[in-house]
Structure formats: C-alpha cells, structure tokens
Design an enzyme around this catalytic site. Structure first.
Site, PDB file in Angstrom:
ATOM      1  N   ASP A  70       0.711  -1.355  -0.332  1.00 31.15           N
ATOM      2  CA  ASP A  70      -0.144   0.028  -0.082  1.00 31.15           C
ATOM      3  C   ASP A  70       0.899   1.270  -0.134  1.00 31.15           C
ATOM      4  OD1 ASP A  70       0.754  -0.490   2.583  1.00 31.15           O
ATOM      5  OD2 ASP A  70      -1.090  -0.744   3.517  1.00 31.15           O
ATOM      6  N   ASN A 139      -7.674  -2.747  13.902  1.00 32.24           N
ATOM      7  CA  ASN A 139      -9.079  -2.839  13.581  1.00 32.24           C
ATOM      8  C   ASN A 139      -9.021  -4.039  12.679  1.00 32.24           C
ATOM      9  OD1 ASN A 139      -7.915  -2.090  11.372  1.00 32.24           O
ATOM     10  ND2 ASN A 139      -9.375  -0.167  11.087  1.00 32.24           N
ATOM     11  N   HIS A 141      -7.225  -4.660   9.844  1.00 35.59           N
ATOM     12  CA  HIS A 141      -6.984  -4.461   8.540  1.00 35.59           C
ATOM     13  C   HIS A 141      -5.676  -5.216   7.979  1.00 35.59           C
ATOM     14  CE1 HIS A 141      -4.894  -0.258   9.357  1.00 35.59           C
ATOM     15  NE2 HIS A 141      -3.818  -1.146   9.223  1.00 35.59           N
ATOM     16  N   GLU A 146      -9.660  -1.844   5.051  1.00 36.46           N
ATOM     17  CA  GLU A 146     -10.196  -1.365   6.286  1.00 36.46           C
ATOM     18  C   GLU A 146     -11.583  -1.992   6.498  1.00 36.46           C
ATOM     19  OE1 GLU A 146      -8.634   0.186   8.345  1.00 36.46           O
ATOM     20  OE2 GLU A 146      -8.147   2.132   7.718  1.00 36.46           O
TER      21      GLU A 146
END
Ligand code: GLP
Length: 251
Positions: A70, A139, A141, A146
């Site tokens: 990313d 979280n 990810h 996400e």
C-alpha cells in the site's frame, strides 16, 4: 480449526529471525521469486535480519522482484512519511535488489485508477506473488483494507478509518498530517499470493489477532479472510499470541 501454521516466539527479534528463515527458503527455492512486502513497525526486525544475512553473504536479492501492499495518497515517494521512503531506508538501500525489480504504488499518481490497474497488471506479468508478508492493524486491516461491508478484491483507493489515522499518527507530527486516503492491494490480491506470512507483535493486538484467526470470516475483520487461504504462517510473540493458545493443539 484454523489451518494456519502458528508459531509463537519470545519477542520481536525472534520473529525477525524466524520470518527471515521463511524468506531465505523462498529465495533459495526460487531466486527470481516475487516478494510482497509490508510496512509498519512489525516487519522492522525482519528487514534488519535480511540486511544482516545479505551482508554476511547468506542472501542474494539480485533476481528477486518486490511489490508492496500500500501507499498513502498524496505523499511523494521521497516524502519521509511515504511507504516508498520507508522501504528504501529500511531495506532496499542495503541489499542488492535491482531498482527495476521494485514495484511501489505512486502516492502522487495523477490517475489513481490507472495506477492501481497498472500495479495489478505488473504483478500478474511478473507471475504473481510467491510470498506475501503482512502485518495486522488494530482494527483487523491488512494492507489498508479497512473493515467494510465486503472484501474488496482489487487494488483500490480507500478512505482511511479514523482509528487507523489515529494509530498511525504516532509516526507523524500530528493526526491532521496523516493522509485521509491510501491505495492498497485488495484482499483478493493478497489472497492470490502462494504463501502468506503474517507477523504480529504487541499485546494490544492479541484480541484482534484471535478474532482474525479464529472468529467469523467477515469483511468487518479483513484479516479473517486468511482463514480460507491454504498456506498461511503466523508468527507472533508470546504476549500477542496469548489468546491463540487456547485454540492450538498441544505439540
Ligand atoms: C499500517 C499498514 C499495515 C500494517 C499496519 C500495522 O496501517 N498499512 O500494512 O500492518 O500499519 O502496523 P504496525 O506493524 O506498526 O503495528
């Protein structure tokens, strides 16, 4: 029962060593392999170990291709907060990877959609990822996928979750400086890798790691998709992996 191979070790340094063994094995079997790389604090001991082994003449990156998960939108590759810069200063500058064999998303791409398609097409032309390294966000990810209503398959633009921006702000001067969007490989791109290596450190990730590996497979916890992959190795330190023990068969 999760099919992943779970390895619990003492600390982050040991994770680096065990993960480097897996990299070395992949590179020995296929010197022109495609390595999928990740950023964040978690892979740093691995990168240090790869550099040390390269310096000792134990590893050769000359035939290796690399791709990254990313990149923040709006950051130039030279920006010290960009993931391009992270890779350069934590690995690429210190081993013999050829520049033309490094594929990174350009955070300043004028046409983001075109950049994402070019990224995926290049990975495909190169023959697909042999070993994909990933970390896990608080979280759940992976890359910057996400939690959402569906697993997004392709490389895409994503609005970063507020908790992700807050968490990642530790590396910026303030939260407002953290970009609001990023480009990321999709869950499908990650899943397409022949082998996946998930590293996790820090007790505050222990609960999300357990949910990802043993909870319901759901895009609300993107890492949970790994439960469906046939070749996943997880290496965590004892604290982070504490909650995994109750699911594991004794040796
Ligand atoms: C970022 C990256 C992820 C990484 C995560 C965790 O959000 N996009 O690829 O896994 O941070 O980072 P850390 O290893 O610092 O906890």
């Amino acid at each position: 029962m999760n099919k992943a191979k779970i390895i619990l070790v003492k600390n982050a340094e040991e994770i680096g060593g065990r993960a480097a063994d897996i990299f070395a094995d992949t590179m020995r079997k296929k010197p022109n392999c495609i390595l999928g790389l990740a950023t964040g604090s978690t892979p740093l001991p691995l990168y240090r170990e790869l550099i040390a082994r390269y310096r000792r003449g134990e590893m050769d990156f000359s035939g290796v291709h690399t791709v990254n998960l990313d990149e923040y939108l709006g950051l130039a590759p030279e920006d010290s907060q960009s993931y391009s810069h992270f890779m350069k200063t934590n690995l690429f500058d210190f081993v013999n990877i050829k520049k033309e064999n490094i594929l990174l998303l350009n955070g300043l791409a004028e046409n983001v959609e075109k950049e994402c398609r070019h990224y995926e097409n290049t990975i495909e032309e190169w023959g697909g990822i042999d070993l994909q390294l990933i970390g896990i966000g608080h979280n759940g990810h992976i890359g910057f996928n996400e939690p959402s209503k569906e697993f997004i398959v392709e490389t895409h633009l994503i609005k970063l979750a507020q908790d992700t921006r807050k968490m990642n702000s530790r590396l910026f001067n303030s939260e407002s400086e953290v970009p609001r969007a990023a480009m990321t490989m999709g869950c499908g791109n990650i899943f397409a890798a022949k082998k996946i290596l998930l590293l996790a450190t820090g007790r505050n990730k222990s609960e999300i790691l357990e949910r990802a590996l043993f909870g319901t497979v759901t895009p609300r916890v993107p890492a949970s998709i790994l439960q469906l992959h046939p070749d996943v190795t997880v290496i965590a330190d004892a604290d982070t992996g504490e909650k995994l023990k109750r699911h594991m068969l004794p040796n």
